[in-house]
Motif scaffolding. Structure first.
Motif, mmCIF file in Angstrom:
data_model
loop_
_atom_site.group_PDB
_atom_site.id
_atom_site.type_symbol
_atom_site.label_atom_id
_atom_site.label_comp_id
_atom_site.label_asym_id
_atom_site.label_seq_id
_atom_site.Cartn_x
_atom_site.Cartn_y
_atom_site.Cartn_z
ATOM 1 N N HIS A 125 0.854 -1.174 0.000
ATOM 2 C CA HIS A 125 0.000 0.000 0.000
ATOM 3 C C HIS A 125 0.891 1.226 0.000
ATOM 4 C CE1 HIS A 125 -3.794 -2.041 0.427
ATOM 5 N NE2 HIS A 125 -3.287 -2.796 1.389
ATOM 6 N N CYS A 142 -4.027 6.227 -0.561
ATOM 7 C CA CYS A 142 -3.140 5.135 -0.970
ATOM 8 C C CYS A 142 -2.718 5.377 -2.412
ATOM 9 C CB CYS A 142 -3.864 3.799 -0.845
ATOM 10 S SG CYS A 142 -2.934 2.403 -1.528
ATOM 11 N N ASP A 195 -0.788 3.251 -4.300
ATOM 12 C CA ASP A 195 -0.515 2.044 -5.084
ATOM 13 C C ASP A 195 -1.815 1.280 -5.302
ATOM 14 O OD1 ASP A 195 0.774 0.110 -6.468
ATOM 15 O OD2 ASP A 195 1.744 -0.829 -4.751
ATOM 16 N N CYS A 209 -4.504 -0.968 -5.233
ATOM 17 C CA CYS A 209 -4.473 -2.189 -4.440
ATOM 18 C C CYS A 209 -5.696 -3.069 -4.646
ATOM 19 C CB CYS A 209 -4.302 -1.849 -2.962
ATOM 20 S SG CYS A 209 -5.496 -0.665 -2.354
ATOM 21 N N HIS A 228 -9.690 0.709 -4.240
ATOM 22 C CA HIS A 228 -8.463 1.479 -3.983
ATOM 23 C C HIS A 228 -8.753 2.976 -3.882
ATOM 24 C CE1 HIS A 228 -4.538 3.231 -4.647
ATOM 25 N NE2 HIS A 228 -4.983 3.791 -5.747
ATOM 26 N N MET A 231 -9.648 4.275 -0.614
ATOM 27 C CA MET A 231 -8.650 4.158 0.452
ATOM 28 C C MET A 231 -8.057 5.539 0.700
ATOM 29 S SD MET A 231 -5.827 1.192 0.773
ATOM 30 C CE MET A 231 -4.799 1.050 2.229
HETATM 31 CU CU LIG Z 1 -4.220 0.642 -1.206
#
Ligand SMILES: [Cu+2]
Lengths: 155, 637
Positions: free
Chosen positions: B572, B608, B610, B612, B616, B619
């Motif tokens: 993450h 976040c 990246d 994920c 995502h 996030m």
């Molecule tokens: Cu993430």
């Protein structure tokens, strides 16, 4: 399509009704057909796909020590996604031992990626929650302990 | 018609020496989706200070390993956990010039445990753990400047050896530069490697005359126990070196008997010199780097240690020194030499025994050239630099000026094949090609200047590598591909050796980071004076806490984030608007910390970075920053 769902619900009901009874295999014709439809064995259809390949001998009475250590593992590795009584990233697990066989629960813990790829029930949940469940580096023994904890909180 | 014109015009531009059918070449480098490359190639990033990982034969780039330079992609050198990796006696040095990767060896064969690489500028050697592809340790080399001849390993990685390119006063001090001949010295360093953990310590240094020590290689087989270092500027000039350091007909390869040096060290012949340098290491369990200061080093003087070091005269400004797989031949590459001189290790021992000397310099006997030379390779191309071996009796030498690789036979010294490179090749690499057992299937040319080779990318052109098939009698060019930074030197190893060792995630149970958050129950925000510590977890697909209030302008906010995932390929990321630092990329099971000092009131989102999961984008979270004297209570959820 409708028919499938009905058949499906029926099997789930049969399955749920029987699953607490040790060694009793609910292997009706319907399950055989459904399993074949999804390319699974009847065991896989009923108990999930993964390292647990046969019915376990699980006494009706809960092993409290095992359940306690299962709680610790659950708190460390599962609570970021699962609560007992409410939906979170994943489904609430208070009633999971009523919904799924012990072997299914352990296979889901131990092999979530393949389960969500191949098992119709796990696939359905992936669609619902939109988040892939992860393998949390849990050993077979630890999965068994988590199962015991989930049995102990069953509501 | 148009087609004909185009193709005619096109073939008119193509280099004439590259005509022919390349369809066979394409199939030899094609690696189908889902299939693995046969080799990992580790190429230095040169002036970007990192190490890049490519697949062979595909030439695909897999990873940039952060070593000597900060990397905002991962937070390396920015996060609180990794800042200590870049500590030196000159303070925090966030960049370097990385040149020579070298795989650890067991019995003279790459074993896939670690790879080492040097920092030329602020002299350091790094060890990268090949189970994680992360930098595990960096040690500074004292009494050195321009740590170029480094880091080459002995047969069982007993030592990593390092020589200094620029001689400097030892210990360093304020002297007139024109007092070079009296005050400037070179050092040859022997870094001891712990056979289990890989931890590095400088066991001893050898003080040598103030030449420029350029490259090195350790002996193997019969020459195990010796190490060889090239030098130029035996004139000891200190200005306009391109003329003044090219006066002597021959410079030297220094041959060091390190087993004897160990004995002298044990006998107390070394002098302890006070100097300051750092050893930094990453503790994988604590998920944190630590710096240790060292204050002295043992130095051996050849005058006190007879038989420890000899000079082999070598024409002319030798650059590379390479030892063949049998350990008998020591091949020099001379930038200005017209032949490749090859020394014989057995003849060298005999010459030492018979005292066939041609004088000495500072207690170091010079051996007679004719007594030690095994042969000379005639017509080896212009500017021969480096040689690697295929394990089948052939050597491959890069020629920088004539831009080619020249294949020649060990023992007869005759050139048997040559192939052009595009352009200006420096090093070359055969997987295991400097070891006892090369995997002699490919040679990779590591090129400096690639004009006309790729689509232009502004004034700066790509640097490049070229893959050449050496399995047959004739070398065949298969592929060329651009590289990140300067592909100075490289090492290659079969992928299957590394894949077995590959770590897939960090176990949460082992994570003993002091600021770890073991579960969401432990997430919290604490104030200590003007410091705020956020103990946060990341999991698919949320942070906890995701809303924080009560932060004030000027607070030092530390986000300690633990990635609770235990499955691989689920890092993450973490970034806050206005963070004057970098993002974090946190691998499964890791804890990382980034510092943030908000300067203005307002609402600051974090998220976040990246991708994920499907959620995502969800996030994310907010930090509310209030004025210095506000009475907003610290709260979070
Ligand atoms: Cu993430």
């Amino acid at each position: 399509m409708k028919k499938t769902i009905v058949a499906f619900l029926t099997t789930v009901l049969i399955f749920t009704a029987c699953s607490s009874e040790e060694g009793d295999k609910p292997s009706g014709r319907a399950n055989e057909k459904l399993a074949a439809k999804f390319g699974l064995t009847v065991f896989e259809y009923e108990n999930g796909i993964g390292p647990i390949k046969e019915k376990l001998n699980i006494p009706a009475e809960i092993d409290q020590i095992m359940a306690q250590s299962g709680k610790e593992i659950f708190d460390a590795k599962c609570t970021q996604c699962h609560k007992i009584n409410e939906r979170y990233t994943g489904p609430a697990l208070g009633d999971v031992t009523k919904r799924r066989s012990p072997e299914y629960i352990m296979n889901m813990i131990l092999n979530p990626t393949e389960m969500t790829q191949k098992h119709p029930e796990a696939k359905k949940l992936l669609g619902l929650y939109a988040t892939q469940m992860t393998f949390q580096n849990v050993s077979k023994e630890d999965a068994r302990k988590i199962l015991e904890y989930l049995r102990s909180v069953s509501n | 018609m148009g087609v004909i014109i185009v193709s005619a015009a096109f073939s008119g531009c193509a280099p004439s020496n590259e005509e022919g059918d390349f369809s066979g070449a394409a199939s030899k480098v094609y690696v189908a989706p889902g299939k693995y490359d046969e080799f990992y190639a580790f190429m230095s990033g040169g002036f970007n200070g990192q190490l890049t990982v490519y697949g062979l034969p595909s030439g695909r780039l897999f990873k940039i390993i952060s070593v000597f330079s900060q990397n905002p992609e991962t937070g390396y050198g920015y996060s609180e956990e990794t800042k200590p990796m870049l500590m030196t006696s000159y303070g925090f040095v966030p960049w370097d010039d990385a040149h020579h990767p070298e795989l650890s060896q067991t019995d003279g064969v790459p074993d896939g445990r670690w790879i080492f690489i040097n920092a030329n500028n602020t002299t350091r050697v790094a060890r990268i753990d090949l189970s994680t592809f992360e930098t595990a340790e960096i040690i500074e080399i004292p009494n050195s400047a321009g740590n170029h001849g480094s880091p080459f390993v002995t047969e069982n990685t007993e030592y990593v050896i390092a020589s200094t390119r620029f001689s400097v006063p030892v210990p360093n001090r304020d002297v007139p530069i024109d007092s070079y001949k009296e005050n400037f010295k070179g050092t040859l360093s022997f870094i001891k490697v712990d056979p289990e953990k890989g931890n590095m310590e400088i066991a001893f240094q050898i003080l040598v005359p103030g030449f420029d020590y350029d490259l090195a290689h350790a002996g193997k087989g019969p020459s195990h126990g010796w190490a060889f270092f090239t030098s130029y500027n035996s004139e000891q000039a200190n200005t306009l070196l391109e003329i003044n350091a090219s006066q002597n007909d021959k410079d030297f390869i220094a041959a060091v008997n390190w087993k004897l040096a160990e004995k002298y060290l044990a006998e107390g012949k070394a002098k302890k010199i006070n100097t300051e340098y750092y050893r930094n290491y990453f503790d994988e369990d604590k998920q944190k780097a630590f710096s240790e200061k060292r204050s002295s080093v043992y130095v051996l003087n050849p005058k006190d240690c007879p038989g420890m070091i000899y000079y082999l005269p070598t024409p002319k400004s030798p650059h590379g020194v390479d030892v063949d797989p049998t350990g008998e031949y020591i091949v020099a590459g001379g930038k200005l030499a017209t032949v490749i001189p090859v020394h014989s290790f057995s003849k060298m021992l005999k010459a030492i025994e018979n005292k066939e000397f041609d004088g000495e310099i500072d207690g170091i006997p010079i051996l007679k050239y004719d007594a030690v030379i095994a042969g000379e390779v005639e017509n080896p191309g212009l500017g021969p630099l480096h040689t690697e071996f295929d394990g089948k009796g052939y050597a491959y030498t890069s020629a920088f000026i004539s831009s080619e690789i020249v294949k020649w036979k060990l023992g007869t010294w005759e050139v048997v094949d040559r192939i052009p490179t595009y352009y200006s090749i420096g090093h070359l690499m055969i997987p295991g090609g400097d070891s006892k057992k090369p995997w002699g299937k490919y040679v990779v040319a590591l090129n400096k200047i690639t004009k006309d080779r790729y689509l232009p990318t502004g004034p700066e052109l790509c640097q490049s590598a070229q893959l050449i098939d050496i399995s047959g009698d004739k070398m065949q060019l298969l592929l060329d591909f651009p590289t990140i930074g300067e592909p100075h030197y490289a090492q290659g190893i079969p992928a299957e050796i590394l894949m077995k060792r590959n770590k897939k995630f960090y176990e949460l149970e082992k994570n003993s980071h002091p600021d770890k958050t073991a579960s969401e129950k432990e997430t919290r925000v604490e104030r200590k004076g003007n410091e705020i510590h956020v103990y946060m977890t990341a999991t698919r697909t949320h942070f906890k806490p995701d809303n924080i209030e009560g932060v004030k302008v000027g607070d030092r906010v530390y986000f300690h984030i633990t990635n609770l995932e235990q499955d691989w390929d689920i890092p993450h990321g973490f970034a806050v608007k206005g963070l004057n630092n970098s993002e974090l990329l946190i691998m499964p099971g890791q804890t990382k910390t980034i510092e943030w000092v908000p300067q203005k009131e307002g609402i600051y989102p974090f998220y976040c970075t990246d991708f994920c999961s499907a959620l995502h984008q969800e996030m994310q979270g907010y930090v509310r920053v209030s004025s210095k004297n506000s009475n907003v209570e610290l709260s979070f959820n």
